[in-house]
Scaffold this active site. Sequence first.
Site, PDB file in Angstrom:
ATOM      1  N   ASP A   8     -24.558  50.866 -18.336  1.00 37.61           N
ATOM      2  CA  ASP A   8     -24.800  50.045 -19.523  1.00 37.61           C
ATOM      3  C   ASP A   8     -23.560  49.241 -19.912  1.00 37.61           C
ATOM      4  OD1 ASP A   8     -27.361  50.816 -19.714  1.00 37.61           O
ATOM      5  OD2 ASP A   8     -27.198  51.940 -21.581  1.00 37.61           O
TER       6      ASP A   8
ATOM      7  N   ASP B 252     -36.145   1.656 -24.545  1.00 40.62           N
ATOM      8  CA  ASP B 252     -36.474   3.052 -24.260  1.00 40.62           C
ATOM      9  C   ASP B 252     -37.374   3.653 -25.327  1.00 40.62           C
ATOM     10  OD1 ASP B 252     -35.107   3.112 -21.923  1.00 40.62           O
ATOM     11  OD2 ASP B 252     -33.307   4.058 -22.719  1.00 40.62           O
TER      12      ASP B 252
ATOM     13  N   GLY C 117     -35.869  11.876 -14.725  1.00 43.16           N
ATOM     14  CA  GLY C 117     -37.115  12.217 -14.056  1.00 43.16           C
ATOM     15  C   GLY C 117     -37.824  10.986 -13.531  1.00 43.16           C
ATOM     16  N   LEU C 118     -37.746   9.893 -14.283  1.00 40.81           N
ATOM     17  CA  LEU C 118     -38.347   8.641 -13.822  1.00 40.81           C
ATOM     18  C   LEU C 118     -37.630   8.139 -12.580  1.00 40.81           C
ATOM     19  CD1 LEU C 118     -40.219   6.210 -14.163  1.00 40.81           C
ATOM     20  CD2 LEU C 118     -38.521   5.212 -15.703  1.00 40.81           C
TER      21      LEU C 118
END
Length: 551
Positions: free
Chosen positions: A36, A278, A413-414
């Site tokens: 632990d 945008d 991502g684009l």
Amino acid sequence: MQLTVWTYEGPPHVGAMRVVTGMRDTHLVLHAPQGDTYADLLFTMIERRGHRPPVSFTTFQARDLGSDTAGIFQASLRDAAERFQPKAMLVGASCTAELIQDDPGGLATAMGLGMPVIALELPSYSRKENWGAAETFYAMVRGLADKSVTRAPMEGRRPRANLLGPTALGFRHRDDVREVSALLARMGVDVAVVAPMGAGPEDIARLGEADFNVLMYPETGDTAARWLEKTFRQPVVRTVPIGQGATAAFIAEVAAVAGVAPVGPEESRLPWWSHSVDSTYLTGKRVFIFGDATHAIAMARVARDELGFEVVGLGCYNREFAREMRTAAALYGVEPLISDDYLQVESAIAALQPELVLGTQMERHIAKRLRIPCAVISAPVHVQDFPARHSPVMGFEGANVLFDTLIHPLVMGLEEHLLTMFREDHEFHDGVGPSHLGAGSGGEAPSRSLARVASPASGGGALVGEAVNSPTPGPSPEPKATKGEREGSGGEVSLVPGEGGWTAEAERELLKIPFFVRGKARRNTESYARDRGVGVITLDTLYEAKAHHAR
């Protein structure tokens, strides 16, 4: 008990370690078995702290269970007191040691160490990490705060505030403290004590001298803030300044409590965003948000009211804040998801098919598997979410950071989608050399062809790049369907496992649709197929659905 690969929260003694690790002149002795003892790993590797956490463990072993484990604890406590000489000592038990019921608090009190000893009750089988942090901080405040302190009159001095809740291993806590402190300074308010992170026992003792408290993180500071409010009559500023709107509301609440003038942002990118291309391109994107309640609720407001996204899912993993989460979810017309099961969260994301996921490191992995952009906005987090630079999420600078945090996954991502979409184009595929070297211009500029290196596993070898003078190669041939990709007569492509009725060919075509409308295209196609009793969605079904919804 449920076995799991990931967990949003550890046991409550991890919360206790988070509190004490951020403090000065304080030491925690945990009655814990060998195995632990992972405090060093948590705080030095993930958070990259420059010093080891002030935590000692008894590390008893299985063979010790038949002997005096209480004696082992007392010996460990005495050694820690002599070696580290803290001004206050905390004692408790880990989840495993709780079962042997040695009573660390009673054992420590009987030793007479000559310093304040705070016993922690950490019920590991009914509570979790954030509760443990809140309970530890509350126990320290209640045990160390000097109830005899009096506040000086307000005449001739600036108002003073305590900042409550930041701990070690918290999401951007270090940077948030700096940002909120600077914001209060601009308003003419001094910070008396920041606790627990950065505080020592003497700082906890003088918490009552401040005029009011700022509750930065309710998960860890709410219990202590309520006790201070009752004991010292200190008002509590509860607005969490995450986002432009919430920061303005926070300033207004501080101004009312402290009797000072409100201030505006020194610099904000929100007006620029509102007028940018945008903003029109990304407005209306569907977002799913999950994390601790404080950050998830705040980010839902930012996503909808400041960036124009549509909140389609909202939830948290800490059940202690279920009421606040249900109230917030009602504002967005969604069903709240209150669960600490990451598989349930994954199912919800897969069903909703959002264009963006905002969550923890768990949701980062989930979104990656589902091919959905993701940004991390809440603990638990990984090492990459403890940046070396100043990167708050609170205050006006935090609003700028959040702007980047939410926009970059969509924009990147684009870009990734465009690279994937054109990877087989005769001008842009992987075999074409860099454009600045003149490849494909008809000259003799070198281009990169693909050489095959033998590989035992593949038989034919793996492809590697080799610079040679050769004409620009043509597009790569379409890969042939392997055995098992076709079924029945007519060469029908088989279903992709787990995709629920889509052929492999249709799935490949779906991936050519930009990610920010792919979820909508999937839903429309499946709705079209259900209405017409189509059991298997083929390429023809996809185009028929597209034509139908375009009318």
